[in-house]
Scaffold this motif. Structure first.
Motif, mmCIF file in Angstrom:
data_model
loop_
_atom_site.group_PDB
_atom_site.id
_atom_site.type_symbol
_atom_site.label_atom_id
_atom_site.label_comp_id
_atom_site.label_asym_id
_atom_site.label_seq_id
_atom_site.Cartn_x
_atom_site.Cartn_y
_atom_site.Cartn_z
ATOM 1 N N ALA A 141 38.366 59.433 39.724
ATOM 2 C CA ALA A 141 39.172 58.392 40.401
ATOM 3 C C ALA A 141 38.115 57.888 41.721
ATOM 4 C CB ALA A 141 40.456 58.522 40.692
ATOM 5 N N GLY A 142 37.817 56.693 41.551
ATOM 6 C CA GLY A 142 37.099 56.152 42.870
ATOM 7 C C GLY A 142 35.483 55.992 42.631
ATOM 8 N N GLY A 143 35.197 56.752 41.320
ATOM 9 C CA GLY A 143 33.764 56.802 40.660
ATOM 10 C C GLY A 143 33.370 55.422 40.022
ATOM 11 N N GLU A 191 29.677 46.989 34.778
ATOM 12 C CA GLU A 191 29.584 47.719 35.797
ATOM 13 C C GLU A 191 31.046 47.863 36.435
ATOM 14 O OE1 GLU A 191 26.550 48.941 37.122
ATOM 15 O OE2 GLU A 191 27.591 50.245 38.263
ATOM 16 N N MET A 192 31.529 49.349 36.402
ATOM 17 C CA MET A 192 32.887 49.699 36.778
ATOM 18 C C MET A 192 32.796 50.460 37.860
ATOM 19 S SD MET A 192 34.393 50.164 32.955
ATOM 20 C CE MET A 192 33.542 51.861 32.605
ATOM 21 N N ASN A 193 33.547 50.013 38.968
ATOM 22 C CA ASN A 193 33.357 50.709 40.157
ATOM 23 C C ASN A 193 34.818 50.896 40.606
ATOM 24 O OD1 ASN A 193 30.453 50.584 40.664
ATOM 25 N ND2 ASN A 193 30.578 48.487 41.453
ATOM 26 N N SER A 194 35.072 51.691 41.714
ATOM 27 C CA SER A 194 36.463 52.019 42.265
ATOM 28 C C SER A 194 37.552 52.318 41.000
ATOM 29 C CB SER A 194 36.884 51.185 43.104
ATOM 30 O OG SER A 194 36.007 50.702 44.195
ATOM 31 N N LYS A 222 40.048 53.812 38.480
ATOM 32 C CA LYS A 222 41.308 54.345 38.535
ATOM 33 C C LYS A 222 41.707 55.140 37.241
ATOM 34 C CE LYS A 222 42.556 50.268 41.365
ATOM 35 N NZ LYS A 222 43.642 49.006 41.455
ATOM 36 N N PRO A 223 42.845 55.998 37.459
ATOM 37 C CA PRO A 223 43.305 56.483 36.185
ATOM 38 C C PRO A 223 43.689 55.871 35.069
ATOM 39 C CG PRO A 223 43.949 57.897 38.119
ATOM 40 C CD PRO A 223 43.232 56.803 38.832
ATOM 41 N N GLU A 224 44.197 54.319 35.754
ATOM 42 C CA GLU A 224 44.824 53.463 34.714
ATOM 43 C C GLU A 224 43.559 52.852 33.805
ATOM 44 O OE1 GLU A 224 45.743 53.814 37.791
ATOM 45 O OE2 GLU A 224 46.179 52.102 38.787
ATOM 46 N N ASP A 225 42.421 53.009 34.280
ATOM 47 C CA ASP A 225 41.320 52.391 33.541
ATOM 48 C C ASP A 225 41.186 53.215 32.431
ATOM 49 O OD1 ASP A 225 39.880 51.612 36.848
ATOM 50 O OD2 ASP A 225 40.946 50.144 35.545
ATOM 51 N N THR A 226 41.676 54.302 32.298
ATOM 52 C CA THR A 226 41.232 55.208 31.006
ATOM 53 C C THR A 226 41.656 54.457 29.575
ATOM 54 O OG1 THR A 226 41.380 57.198 32.315
ATOM 55 C CG2 THR A 226 41.883 57.420 30.032
ATOM 56 N N ALA A 227 40.637 54.432 28.781
ATOM 57 C CA ALA A 227 40.965 53.657 27.772
ATOM 58 C C ALA A 227 39.726 53.784 26.661
ATOM 59 C CB ALA A 227 41.152 52.065 27.955
ATOM 60 N N VAL A 228 39.841 53.236 25.447
ATOM 61 C CA VAL A 228 38.479 52.903 24.641
ATOM 62 C C VAL A 228 38.433 51.580 24.934
ATOM 63 C CG1 VAL A 228 37.542 52.861 22.426
ATOM 64 C CG2 VAL A 228 39.298 54.672 22.773
ATOM 65 N N VAL A 269 39.188 58.256 33.364
ATOM 66 C CA VAL A 269 39.269 58.583 34.812
ATOM 67 C C VAL A 269 40.289 59.436 35.200
ATOM 68 C CG1 VAL A 269 39.140 57.637 37.059
ATOM 69 C CG2 VAL A 269 38.530 56.099 34.980
ATOM 70 N N SER A 270 39.892 60.655 35.843
ATOM 71 C CA SER A 270 40.779 61.769 36.221
ATOM 72 C C SER A 270 41.110 61.428 37.674
ATOM 73 C CB SER A 270 40.018 63.088 35.912
ATOM 74 O OG SER A 270 38.875 63.205 36.964
ATOM 75 N N SER A 271 42.553 61.710 37.952
ATOM 76 C CA SER A 271 43.104 61.772 39.240
ATOM 77 C C SER A 271 42.828 62.828 40.323
ATOM 78 C CB SER A 271 44.594 61.606 38.878
ATOM 79 O OG SER A 271 45.091 62.717 38.404
#
Length: 116
Positions: free
Chosen positions: A14-16, A81-84, A86-92, A114-116
């Protein structure tokens, strides 16, 4: 035939940040609206971001100010480009191409976790 090949996914804290790429073949890329969609387990596939042939961009509210979509017509490639993250961005994440005549094509999808 049409191919959309995604790359750049993976596991991040997370945050990456991650940068997805989608290389297209078999289409006149510069005329297409290109997009990124995502689908989490048990959820529907939703639009994340879209860029038209003229460069106009749309984003889901949940990713505004964190994600940026861009395209390189010479390379027939669309980026996310994906910044910041969050775990809720986890998906295919799926690459999508839409012709002016509304013919649509999908990539095979790539996992982003995205791991917390």
């Amino acid at each position: 035939q049409v191919q959309l090949v995604e790359s750049g996914g993976g596991l991040v804290q997370a945050g990456g940040s991650l940068r997805l790429s989608c290389v297209a073949s078999g289409i006149n890329f510069s005329f297409y609206t290109m997009g990124w969609y995502r689908q989490a387990p048990g959820e529907q596939r939703d639009l994340v971001a879209r860029i038209t042939r003229n460069g106009s961009k749309n984003y889901a509210d949940s990713v505004k100010d964190r994600f940026t979509i861009s395209r390189d017509n010479a390379k027939k490639t669309v980026y996310l480009e994906m910044n910041s993250l969050k775990p809720e961005d986890t998906a295919v994440y799926y690459c999508h191409a839409l012709s002016p005549a509304n013919s649509a094509y999908w990539g095979q999808g790539i996992q982003v976790t995205v791991s917390s």
